[in-house]
Write a protein that holds these residues in place. Sequence first.
Motif, mmCIF file in Angstrom:
data_model
loop_
_atom_site.group_PDB
_atom_site.id
_atom_site.type_symbol
_atom_site.label_atom_id
_atom_site.label_comp_id
_atom_site.label_asym_id
_atom_site.label_seq_id
_atom_site.Cartn_x
_atom_site.Cartn_y
_atom_site.Cartn_z
ATOM 1 N N MET A 41 0.799 -1.367 -0.317
ATOM 2 C CA MET A 41 -0.383 0.220 -0.063
ATOM 3 C C MET A 41 1.041 1.121 0.002
ATOM 4 N N PRO A 42 0.375 2.447 -1.091
ATOM 5 C CA PRO A 42 1.679 3.563 -1.031
ATOM 6 C C PRO A 42 1.073 4.398 0.060
ATOM 7 N N ARG A 96 5.731 8.640 6.519
ATOM 8 C CA ARG A 96 5.147 9.234 5.871
ATOM 9 C C ARG A 96 5.134 9.611 4.602
ATOM 10 N N ALA A 97 6.504 8.327 3.578
ATOM 11 C CA ALA A 97 5.638 8.566 2.639
ATOM 12 C C ALA A 97 6.094 7.171 2.001
ATOM 13 N N GLY A 98 6.012 6.560 0.785
ATOM 14 C CA GLY A 98 6.592 5.462 0.791
ATOM 15 C C GLY A 98 5.697 4.398 0.254
ATOM 16 N N THR A 99 6.650 3.229 1.249
ATOM 17 C CA THR A 99 5.251 2.011 0.302
ATOM 18 C C THR A 99 5.282 0.796 1.901
ATOM 19 N N VAL A 100 4.475 0.517 2.398
ATOM 20 C CA VAL A 100 3.967 -0.831 3.013
ATOM 21 C C VAL A 100 3.958 -1.456 2.483
ATOM 22 N N TYR A 101 4.217 -2.689 3.390
ATOM 23 C CA TYR A 101 3.608 -4.433 2.702
ATOM 24 C C TYR A 101 3.417 -4.845 4.265
ATOM 25 N N ALA A 102 2.122 -5.462 3.537
ATOM 26 C CA ALA A 102 0.969 -6.825 4.932
ATOM 27 C C ALA A 102 1.494 -7.844 4.351
ATOM 28 N N ASP A 122 8.338 -1.416 5.492
ATOM 29 C CA ASP A 122 8.676 -0.794 5.149
ATOM 30 C C ASP A 122 9.458 -1.253 3.791
ATOM 31 N N GLU A 123 9.708 -0.493 2.973
ATOM 32 C CA GLU A 123 10.535 -0.970 2.045
ATOM 33 C C GLU A 123 12.312 -1.595 2.549
ATOM 34 N N GLU A 125 12.563 -3.165 5.015
ATOM 35 C CA GLU A 125 12.084 -4.688 6.337
ATOM 36 C C GLU A 125 12.113 -3.991 7.310
ATOM 37 N N GLU A 126 11.689 -3.167 7.661
ATOM 38 C CA GLU A 126 11.896 -2.660 9.381
ATOM 39 C C GLU A 126 9.924 -2.492 9.527
ATOM 40 N N LEU A 127 9.987 -3.446 10.837
ATOM 41 C CA LEU A 127 8.987 -3.231 11.567
ATOM 42 C C LEU A 127 7.584 -2.180 11.769
ATOM 43 N N VAL A 128 7.218 -2.264 10.773
ATOM 44 C CA VAL A 128 6.783 -1.131 10.920
ATOM 45 C C VAL A 128 4.780 -1.051 11.753
#
Length: 141
Positions: A41-42, A96-102, A122-123, A125-128
């Motif tokens: 998701m962006p 704030r910006a970029g892409t997240v991966y679930a 995140d891009e 591979e840090e856990l959000v």
Amino acid sequence: MKNYTKEEVLEMCKNFSKNTLMQTLEIEYIDAGPNFLKAKMPVNERVHQPMGLLHGGASVALAESVGSAASIFFIDPEKFEVRGIEISANHLKSKRAGTVYATATLIHKGRTIHLWEIRITDENEELVSLCKLTNMVIPRR
């Protein structure tokens, strides 16, 4: 997942996302395997809270979308439906910006209950966020 190829799973996810919250949030399913489903998701103003950060609710919507979609591939959709009945989320890093991966990974697959862990990264591979979703499988009416 029930005898589906990765390509079939991703195409079905794309099709059932049309005209839904998943389309509004620009969630795109990008990978699938025997016990997982992954989407991205962006992160932009559409999913920000007033301080300009990724809204926790958008993260939860991403997590529930991926975990619920993943459960569909373990049932007979002509006979059963999936309902998310509980979700918890720990938001660990702001974005704030970029892409997240679930990535939804199956923890437990029972006859009527599926339990998923959804890791949002995140891009780098840090856990959000770290989420847990419980889905109930119910007979289709």
